[in-house]
Design a protein around this motif. Structure first.
Motif, short mmCIF file in Angstrom:
data_model
loop_
_atom_site.label_atom_id
_atom_site.label_comp_id
_atom_site.label_asym_id
_atom_site.label_seq_id
_atom_site.Cartn_x
_atom_site.Cartn_y
_atom_site.Cartn_z
N UNK A 18 0.83 -1.21 0.00
CA UNK A 18 0.00 0.00 0.00
C UNK A 18 0.86 1.25 0.00
N UNK A 19 1.89 1.26 0.83
CA UNK A 19 2.76 2.43 0.90
C UNK A 19 3.56 2.60 -0.40
N UNK A 20 4.00 1.49 -0.96
CA UNK A 20 4.72 1.56 -2.24
C UNK A 20 3.83 2.13 -3.33
N UNK A 21 2.58 1.67 -3.38
CA UNK A 21 1.65 2.18 -4.38
C UNK A 21 1.38 3.66 -4.17
N UNK A 22 1.23 4.06 -2.90
CA UNK A 22 0.98 5.48 -2.61
C UNK A 22 2.18 6.35 -2.98
N UNK A 23 3.37 5.88 -2.68
CA UNK A 23 4.57 6.65 -3.02
C UNK A 23 4.73 6.73 -4.54
N UNK A 24 4.47 5.62 -5.24
CA UNK A 24 4.56 5.63 -6.71
C UNK A 24 3.54 6.58 -7.31
N UNK A 25 2.31 6.54 -6.80
CA UNK A 25 1.26 7.44 -7.32
C UNK A 25 1.62 8.89 -7.05
N UNK A 171 10.85 12.51 -1.66
CA UNK A 171 11.94 11.86 -0.94
C UNK A 171 11.63 11.76 0.54
N UNK A 172 11.12 12.86 1.12
CA UNK A 172 10.77 12.85 2.54
C UNK A 172 9.67 11.83 2.83
N UNK A 173 8.66 11.80 1.97
CA UNK A 173 7.56 10.86 2.16
C UNK A 173 8.06 9.43 2.05
N UNK A 174 8.92 9.18 1.07
CA UNK A 174 9.47 7.83 0.90
C UNK A 174 10.31 7.43 2.11
N UNK A 175 11.12 8.37 2.61
CA UNK A 175 11.95 8.07 3.77
C UNK A 175 11.08 7.81 5.00
N UNK A 176 10.05 8.63 5.19
CA UNK A 176 9.14 8.42 6.31
C UNK A 176 8.43 7.08 6.19
N UNK A 177 7.98 6.75 4.99
CA UNK A 177 7.28 5.48 4.76
C UNK A 177 8.22 4.31 5.03
N UNK A 178 9.44 4.41 4.55
CA UNK A 178 10.40 3.33 4.76
C UNK A 178 10.69 3.17 6.26
#
Length: 198
Positions: A18-25, A171-178
């Motif tokens: 879900x997070x990967x799909x959200x980050x990609x979108x 980048x920030x969102x991806x880092x936070x998600x990771x």
């Protein structure tokens, strides 16, 4: 009470997907290339709409003429009706095409006028007047060109700033998600360990 290891692994995998799909979108939505492509497509659509309004659209002239011609081949009276229908179809089709193309007719007339005027030599007064027009165009056109150039530079700078901000946000969102996935995974692993030790 507690969740099994399989349930936790499944939940973690679903959260990760879900997070990967959200980050990609989000990345697709704010990517400068996607923004530019959406703007280009919108501009193309507006140009097509204006072109269709000004130039008109071509309707099915060939289909109406061939349909009328093939429907009544059997009798001599039918042949006369066929010719009459075909002629009427061609006339109405031509009217449709001409009614939607006033700009094209104007451009043809303008081109014909340019050709005729090129064949006739210019007089001295016309040459002097043309020189004045060229000088005035250079004098008044340069500020407009400079202003357009500065406006284009401002737009480019604004797009760069927006794109840079969007990339940083992604980048920030991806880092936070990771980090969140990692912490949830670690807490799930710790919980599973504690349950297995119990």
């Amino acid at each position: 009470m507690g969740q099994s290891t399989e349930e936790l692994n499944t939940e973690i995998a679903q959260t990760r997907q879900s997070m990967t799909a959200n980050v990609d979108a989000l990345q697709d939505r704010v990517s400068p290339a996607a923004i530019v492509e959406r703007r280009k497509e919108a501009a193309r659509g507006r140009v097509r709409g204006v072109r269709d309004k000004v130039m008109g659209t071509v309707h099915g002239i060939g289909s109406s003429a061939s349909g009328t011609g093939s429907s009544s081949v059997g009798s001599p009276l039918g042949a006369v009706d066929s010719v009459k229908g075909t002629a009427q179809g061609a006339v109405s089709g031509t009217q449709d095409r001409v009614a939607g193309t006033p700009l094209a007719a104007g451009l043809v007339a303008f081109g014909a006028g340019m050709i005729v005027s090129a064949l006739i030599p210019a007089s001295e007064k016309e040459a002097v007047a043309a020189g004045h027009v060229v000088d005035a165009a250079k004098e008044h056109g340069q500020p407009v060109v400079d202003q357009a150039r500065s406006m284009a530079q401002d737009v480019v700078e604004n797009v760069k700033e927006t794109a840079t901000g969007a990339v940083a946000e992604v980048k920030d969102t991806a880092a936070d998600s990771a980090a969140k996935v990692k912490s949830e995974s670690q807490s799930g692993v710790d919980e599973v360990r504690s349950q297995t030790q119990s």
